[in-house]
Enzyme design. Structure first.
Site, short mmCIF file in Angstrom:
data_model
loop_
_atom_site.label_atom_id
_atom_site.label_comp_id
_atom_site.label_asym_id
_atom_site.label_seq_id
_atom_site.Cartn_x
_atom_site.Cartn_y
_atom_site.Cartn_z
N GLY A 135 0.80 -1.25 -0.02
CA GLY A 135 -0.19 -0.10 -0.06
C GLY A 135 0.82 1.28 0.07
O GLY A 135 0.55 2.27 0.78
N ALA A 136 1.99 1.36 -0.81
CA ALA A 136 3.05 1.98 -0.83
C ALA A 136 2.82 3.47 -1.68
O ALA A 136 3.64 4.38 -1.44
CB ALA A 136 4.24 1.69 -1.04
N ASN A 137 1.63 3.45 -2.50
CA ASN A 137 1.37 4.50 -3.41
C ASN A 137 0.81 5.89 -2.60
O ASN A 137 0.66 6.98 -3.39
CB ASN A 137 0.69 4.17 -4.50
CG ASN A 137 -0.69 3.65 -4.23
OD1 ASN A 137 -0.81 2.50 -3.96
ND2 ASN A 137 -1.63 4.74 -4.48
N GLY A 184 -1.02 7.96 1.11
CA GLY A 184 -1.26 7.91 2.93
C GLY A 184 0.29 7.94 3.48
O GLY A 184 1.18 8.02 3.23
N ILE A 185 -0.10 6.84 4.57
CA ILE A 185 0.96 6.48 5.27
C ILE A 185 1.95 5.52 4.75
O ILE A 185 3.23 5.53 5.20
CB ILE A 185 0.56 6.19 6.85
CG1 ILE A 185 -0.10 4.79 6.76
CG2 ILE A 185 -0.27 7.16 7.56
CD1 ILE A 185 -0.51 4.12 7.88
N GLY A 186 1.59 4.83 3.71
CA GLY A 186 2.31 4.04 3.20
C GLY A 186 3.38 4.69 2.28
O GLY A 186 4.71 4.38 2.45
N SER A 221 -5.09 -0.41 13.94
CA SER A 221 -5.90 0.74 14.02
C SER A 221 -6.60 0.82 15.43
O SER A 221 -6.61 -0.03 16.05
CB SER A 221 -7.14 0.81 13.00
OG SER A 221 -8.22 1.65 13.05
N TYR A 255 -14.20 -4.04 9.13
CA TYR A 255 -13.08 -3.21 9.15
C TYR A 255 -12.58 -3.36 10.71
O TYR A 255 -11.26 -3.65 10.61
CB TYR A 255 -13.39 -1.66 8.95
CG TYR A 255 -12.03 -0.97 9.04
CD1 TYR A 255 -11.01 -1.01 8.11
CD2 TYR A 255 -11.77 0.01 10.19
CE1 TYR A 255 -9.73 -0.41 8.16
CE2 TYR A 255 -10.63 0.49 10.22
CZ TYR A 255 -9.50 0.51 9.48
OH TYR A 255 -8.53 1.15 9.50
#
Length: 307
Positions: A21-23, A25-27, A152, A179
């Site tokens: 999920g690197a593209n 936000g926090i990633g 979370s 979630y």
């Protein structure tokens, strides 16, 4: 240390990290700071165009002054895609120092993946369980590797019904409840992984982190409950930027004082904002029997047995 910042990140030269999920936000911010300190970083992303944009973003912000960055495409919720990613990484690298299990989806309508798994549990937990299992030999080849699971605050209200893991029963599916379940799974996995690594005498450690209240694409998607829509104007005043929200992950990944099974989150306003500190999950997050049951289910769902 209650004022930890990116200034405390030690040199990461000669280390290789993979961030899911690197593209955005926090990633993305995690990638940026690891690269700034000299790490070679693999950006594991689902969308090729967004991945290339992220790569350019980091390259521009650091003026090209960083170690190698590369992109690997993966749909973390699809088991065949995860296996293909692990195979490619194993072909290119002989060790992996950091595995940051960050990718996630939030509060989406109910659906099942091609593997028959409820999508939030598949993406947020099971894909990372599978990826960790497949990359463990590379992690074990590094002298002091870490696996960071991003959870979370929502884990506190999570729960499991192992008789209905697809949430198919009447009224069983609620987007936010699903979630929360997946985020509790992240913590159960992180703690159980550490127990098993310790038993095996491994030098690899498993830790966890959460970003508090952070403004990301994850937080703006999905089906928002009424309370969120009502309070969003107020919550917006304390939402952290992704750069601040990434600090707990970065501390868990790089602080030399971190020990296995620790959990990091913001230190202010009931863990909603502030610099990263050591925090504690709810009792369910430490339930060893629940963790063992989830591990057994995860092995069965992926066909993988490890540790």
């Amino acid at each position: 240390m209650t004022d930890w910042s990116t200034a405390q990140i030690p040199d990461q030269s000669a280390r290789t990290a993979l961030v899911t999920g690197a593209n955005s936000g926090i990633g993305l911010e995690t990638v940026r700071e690891l690269a700034r300190r000299g790490a070679s970083v693999i950006l594991a992303c689902r969308n090729a165009d967004r991945a290339r944009a992220a790569l350019q973003d980091v390259d521009t912000s650091l003026s090209g002054d960083h170690a190698e960055l590369s992109v690997e495409l993966v749909d973390i919720g699809v088991q065949a895609s995860v296996r293909a990613l692990a195979d490619r990484v194993a072909t290119r690298y002989d060790r992996l120092d950091l595995l940051i299990n960050n990718a996630g989806i939030m509060a989406v309508p109910r659906s099942l993946t091609v593997d028959g798994i409820e999508s939030q549990l598949a993406t947020n937990h099971l894909g990372h369980f599978q990826l960790t299992a497949l990359l463990l030999p590379l992690l074990e080849a590094a002298p002091a590797a870490r696996v960071v699971s991003v959870s979370s605050l929502a884990h506190r209200a999570g729960g499991f019904d192992f008789a209905d893991m697809t949430l198919a029963g009447p009224g069983a599916y609620n987007p936010m409840s699903a979630y929360r379940r997946s985020k509790l799974a992240n913590l159960l996995f992180a703690h159980e992984l550490q127990r098993r690594l310790s038993t095996a005498g491994s030098s690899t450690i498993s830790v966890a982190a959460h970003p508090g209240l952070t403004e990301t694409r994850l937080a703006t998607g999905g089906q928002r409950p009424l309370w969120w829509r009502t309070l969003r104007p107020v919550i917006g005043r304390i939402l952290q930027s992704p750069a601040i929200g990434a600090l707990p992950t970065l501390r868990a990944a790089t602080d030399p004082s971190v020990s296995g099974s620790q959990y990091y989150g913001p230190g202010k306003l009931k863990e909603m904002t502030g610099p990263p500190v050591l925090v504690t999950s709810n009792p369910a997050g430490h339930d060893q029997e629940l963790a063992r049951r989830l591990w057994a289910w995860s092995e069965q769902a992926t066909g993988l047995t490890f540790l």
